[in-house]
Design an enzyme around this catalytic site. Structure first.
Site, PDB file in Angstrom:
ATOM      1  N   GLU A  26       0.838  -1.201   0.000  1.00  0.00           N
ATOM      2  CA  GLU A  26       0.000   0.000   0.000  1.00  0.00           C
ATOM      3  C   GLU A  26       0.870   1.246   0.000  1.00  0.00           C
ATOM      4  OE1 GLU A  26       0.855   1.542   2.946  1.00  0.00           O
ATOM      5  OE2 GLU A  26       1.834  -0.348   3.433  1.00  0.00           O
ATOM      6  N   GLU A  81       4.597  -0.581   1.707  1.00  0.00           N
ATOM      7  CA  GLU A  81       4.716  -0.713   0.251  1.00  0.00           C
ATOM      8  C   GLU A  81       4.658  -2.161  -0.223  1.00  0.00           C
ATOM      9  OE1 GLU A  81       8.206   1.209  -1.267  1.00  0.00           O
ATOM     10  OE2 GLU A  81       7.766   3.136  -0.330  1.00  0.00           O
TER      11      GLU A  81
END
Length: 349
Positions: free
Chosen positions: A170, A313
């Site tokens: 994300e 991430e």
């Protein structure tokens, strides 16, 4: 298709495939269970995919990217504009996750599911960021369901392209705030117990963050038994999209790897929506965020890596990929006891 219709397609993992995978492991010319979690991960994957013939050659990282209106409350160290900048860097190999993907042979798919600006990554934008959850619901239930379906459909598309395993990531300034809110509601734990400093907040900033989450929960009164309600009221588009990826793994029988705290918060929401979805999840690492270990315990999952990572991430999820590759190499390539005419190990009493 609606979320409810998609969830109705989910079945339990295949126990016979798991047993067949275990028999294969036990036949390989090495001490029984000596590769520990590497063996158990492949056994779980066999159950997810319904076959003991395991290949993980095509790997994907899906990064859900979105902005969160709650940043208005001063809960972050950086501005909202960073979301778009980092999200576009995923395609330029200028973000940590994209560099790790290159080195592990993992293809990266950054998705704009709700960034507050136009971007050149995969466009699945539902809105230009969520609303400020301290003043009302972050999104409507319809928007939350659309975000969840985006994740479910993404898994279906990747499976059609031959991908065998999906890591979750994300990018969204303010999403440790939304994640802590979701976790507090779903677990019933006090906000201060599940809220960390995110990307380096000061003590004063942490106080603002806890206060904002507490106000959001009080104003919106999300129903802890309804995962969609929780995501819509105090979550974000990235979290809802990730919850959809986890549900999509269960729908399409594709293993999905949990990253860290934010990813695990989405996984917990997915399990609240569909309890069987847990059987299609693999835990990668124990994040340094305060509630990360507790979340994995709630999910009844154990992680292989303890690296004190908290970058997000999808970096932790991608870090698991080389270990899974090694496990597959041994599982598919090593001789059996029968091949080398050696008596098999017997389980100890």
């Amino acid at each position: 298709m609606t979320v409810e219709q998609a969830v109705s397609l989910v079945t339990a993992a295949d126990e016979e495939a798991k047993k067949a995978c275990k028999r294969r492991w036990d036949s390989i010319a090495k001490p029984l269970n000596s590769l520990g979690k590497l063996e158990s991960y492949l056994i779980k994957i066999a159950g997810m995919t319904g076959t003991s013939a395991i290949s993980l050659e095509k790997k994907a990282l899906v990064v859900m990217c979105a902005d969160n209106g709650v940043v208005e409350e001063g809960v972050t160290q950086t501005g909202q504009e960073v979301t778009a900048i980092v999200s576009e860097n995923f395609l330029k190999e200028q973000a940590t996750a994209s560099i790790m993907c290159r080195e592990t042979g993992t293809d990266i798919f950054p998705v704009d599911i709700g960034i507050a600006a136009d971007t050149n990554i995969i466009n699945k934008k539902i809105a230009y960021g969520t609303r400020n959850m301290t003043k009302g619901p972050a999104m409507t239930r319809e928007e939350a369901e659309k975000a969840i379906m985006t994740g479910i459909e993404m898994v279906g598309e990747l499976k059609e392209k031959g991908y065998k395993i999906i890591a979750t990531g994300e990018m969204g300034i303010g999403n440790t705030t939304t994640s802590s809110a979701v976790v507090s509601v779903l677990t019933g734990l006090p906000v201060e117990n599940v809220t960390g400093r995110g990307a380096g907040l000061s003590t004063e900033g942490l106080g603002r963050k806890i206060n904002a989450i507490s106000r959001a929960i009080k104003i919106n009164r999300p129903d802890p038994e309804d995962g969609i309600d929780v995501l819509s009221k105090v979550g974000g588009f990235d979290l809802a999209g990730l919850a959809g990826v986890f549900l999509g793994g269960a729908v399409h029988k594709v293993p999905v790897v949990i990253d860290g705290f934010i990813s695990a918060a989405a996984a917990l929401a997915a399990v609240r929506i569909c309890p069987k979805a847990r059987e299609y999840m693999l835990a990668s690492h124990v994040s340094k965020e305060p509630a990360a270990a507790m979340l994995l315990e709630k999910l009844e999952l154990e992680a292989a890596l303890h690296c004190d990572m908290c970058l997000g991430e999808g970096t932790g999820a991608v870090a698991l990929m080389p270990l899974l590759n090694l496990a597959c190499a041994v599982y598919n390539g090593m001789s059996t006891f029968q091949d080398i005419n050696v008596e098999e190990y017997k389980p100890l009493a």
